[in-house]
Design an enzyme around this catalytic site. Sequence first.
Site, PDB file in Angstrom:
ATOM      1  N   HIS A  81      54.036 -32.561 109.201  1.00  0.00           N
ATOM      2  CA  HIS A  81      54.736 -33.845 109.079  1.00  0.00           C
ATOM      3  C   HIS A  81      56.207 -33.707 109.470  1.00  0.00           C
ATOM      4  O   HIS A  81      56.739 -34.476 110.271  1.00  0.00           O
ATOM      5  CB  HIS A  81      54.607 -34.347 107.627  1.00  0.00           C
ATOM      6  N   CYS A 133      46.411 -34.966 123.287  1.00  0.00           N
ATOM      7  CA  CYS A 133      47.452 -35.598 122.473  1.00  0.00           C
ATOM      8  C   CYS A 133      47.918 -34.660 121.371  1.00  0.00           C
ATOM      9  O   CYS A 133      48.698 -35.041 120.513  1.00  0.00           O
ATOM     10  CB  CYS A 133      46.993 -36.937 121.925  1.00  0.00           C
TER      11      CYS A 133
HETATM   12  C1  PEP Z   1      45.459 -32.889 116.850  1.00  0.00           C
HETATM   13  O1  PEP Z   1      44.672 -32.473 116.000  1.00  0.00           O
HETATM   14  O2  PEP Z   1      45.842 -32.199 117.828  1.00  0.00           O
HETATM   15  C2  PEP Z   1      46.020 -34.237 116.737  1.00  0.00           C
HETATM   16  C3  PEP Z   1      46.738 -34.755 117.719  1.00  0.00           C
HETATM   17  O3  PEP Z   1      45.809 -34.913 115.561  1.00  0.00           O
HETATM   18  P1  PEP Z   1      46.663 -34.650 114.232  1.00  0.00           P
HETATM   19  O4  PEP Z   1      47.811 -33.761 114.598  1.00  0.00           O
HETATM   20  O5  PEP Z   1      47.101 -35.974 113.751  1.00  0.00           O
HETATM   21  O6  PEP Z   1      45.638 -34.000 113.359  1.00  0.00           O
END
Ligand code: PEP
Length: 772
Positions: free
Chosen positions: A412, A724
């Site tokens: 976070h 992402c």
């Molecule tokens: C990931 O797991 O790479 C992702 C983009 O989702 P999060 O970081 O929200 O788990």
Amino acid sequence: MAVLWLEDVDADDVGTVGGKAASLGELIGAGLPVPPGFTVTAGTYRDFIEESGIDDELFSAVDVDPEDSAALREAEEAAEELILETPLPDEVRDEILDRYRSMGDDEEAFVAVRSSATAEDLPDSSFAGQQETFLNVREADLIRRVKECWASLFTQRAIYYRQQRGFPHAEVDIAVVIQRMVDADKSGVMFTSHPSTGDPQITIEAAWGLGEAVVSGTVSPDNYVYDRDRGAVDDVTIAEKKVEMVKDPESGETVQLDIDDDRRESRVLSDEEIDRLVTLGERVEDHYGTPQDVEWAIHDGEIFMLQSRPITTIQESDEGDDAGTDATADDRESGTRGGSTAEDSDADVLVDGLGASPGIVSGAVRIVHKLDHLDQVQEGDVMVTEMTMPDMVPAMKRAAGIVTDEGGMTSHAAIISRELGVPAVVGTGNGTRLLEDGRNVTLDGDKGTIRPGTDDDAESGEEFEPVEAARPETPVKPMTATEVKVNVSIPEAAERAAATGADGVGLLRIEHMVLSLGKTPERYISDHGARAYQDELIEGVRRVAEEFYPRPVRVRTIDAPTDEFRDLEGGDGEPNEHNPMLGWRGIRRSLDKPEPFRQELAAFARLLEMGYDNLEVMFPLVNDATEIEGIKRHMRESGIDPETNRWGVMIETPASALQIEELAAAGIDFASFGTNDLTQYTLAVDRNNENVADRFDELHPAVLTLIGDTIETCRELGVDTSICGQAGSKSEMVDFLVEQGVSSISANIDAVRDVQHEVKRTEQRLLLDSVR
Ligand code: PEP
Ligand code: MG
């Protein structure tokens, strides 16, 4: 005069005929070939609403609470009905139709009808309603289309925008352009100088048929590069052009057709046509005195210019396009532990960790524990805490820098500080114990160190200005075939994110919006009702969708683990899990406990209905196609048609990568690699555990094999791929993905520009390799 020929207007007439008509008039005045047409002036719209007496009713109908979606919808309907149902005075109608008839030869002309907004004082004129464009219109529909352009001043988006900013509806006017359609055999765009560096190099993109295919990105165009100094074509890249947009001779509608084999890979422009386009491009640039972005079309060998706008991405400085003088994405994203380079004397490093958000700042340490009052963090402090939480964001915004004991590059604290542009060091292990409250320190968010004392350079912000702060406001945006998007987690970052020039949002997380409500979704819904929960989501998502419109925004349904819910009101009912990362999170929870999930989808459905057709829904932590059945059922029940709306899944587990064929068969439009989780689950390394951070390797061959194989299968099956996760901001990963043929890459705000350049470099290398 209700109407004016385009040749009779110029740049001075923007207030009367709007930006679009004025610029077409300028081109004609400069002797450039523009298809004939005329404009229905803004005064005509004004007279229409005032003389018919509908103005008061119209403006009061749209004076609604912008946060009330139902009221917005009714306002749009009421405005549209008033404008469409009120008859146009006969003399105005006749004037428009007379002009139209004089444009046809023997038969009725096909024309384009476009809004041309005059509200130049709006920061982004797309909000003024000038989106509306009708192609291939003939006499029977002409008057209605003109009125529909007028009514487009009052779409829900436009009303929302003006209400929110206190911009009076009564002050916006609109003109309409009516112009003969060019039945293009070929068409495209031309940059009269290099779009990043301003070098004397003309780039032309060309495809078969109407220009919509190129402008909308439906087809990959041929690319021609012309060196103005040498007066010669430097480079020709022939693309595989699978489809073209053409006018259906019967209905006049624009239809998309497959291109037959022999034209698919053949060159669109001859050398002679390039020469003629170059001459026209130079004339337009000379006329305006600045490099232009021109839309052109060719019919029966005749060239037409459809639109010309200044290129806004040219960088002022003399830094070369690909000079690579900036820190690369990797320099800033590698997350290497601080205090380890030769020039640093380790001796004075108080604490080190992972450089999670770049920049050097000095300030007084402010230790904050979980339940502390956050008011104690003052503007300019260095906030030091075990781990940040959603309710700390206001304090994080005030802080000059952020230090955490726990967490990795995808925690976070790391994600939010990057989006806020606040330098941060995470995972120090002992920052809260070793740093003394009130002590002045200097934090280096690139190296991951905290040193004693105030660094004058950091404060003056000259030599050590954060990389992105030193960049020009308008980013340099190289043209790339692979799209480069941006990740967003807090709606407040939408503007900064959009200003990067990214091609859209590859991941909009809603966890922050939900967790910052302070209650679990279930508790929030039981206290305030489902509608209120939807409204909260709509507010946050809309801010991002609005900022990026019409660029696509992939919004993801919730994916918070149980331990994050437990800290919220209502969280005592959460199960106590040994391994929350392997537990009840993502789509599993959503399908097991569909109440909040249904409300998320209902909120997205309301946004789609409001006109945010740039939204695409994405689902997290999917393992296999059995989950897709449930997903599709809930989408349909919430009013999102999985057949017509674009949606897809995250690839975050080895299972999902290995099941990609089944997922594709189940109907996904795209698959997006969440490498934070994919790495965690492939290597069995907790992404948030600083003790194993050195083993968290997104470039591990096992991870790359899963990604590479998935891209290959998706390419065969026509499914778009993207990344992402945090690794999308790393140059090695970018190179790998472009080589494998990924469709898009979504990076952190601060890394977008470097990724754009890295993608371009790799694409050019691949092209060169293929011809060598
Ligand atoms: C990931 O797991 O790479 C992702 C983009 O989702 P999060 O970081 O929200 O788990
Ligand atoms: Mg994830």
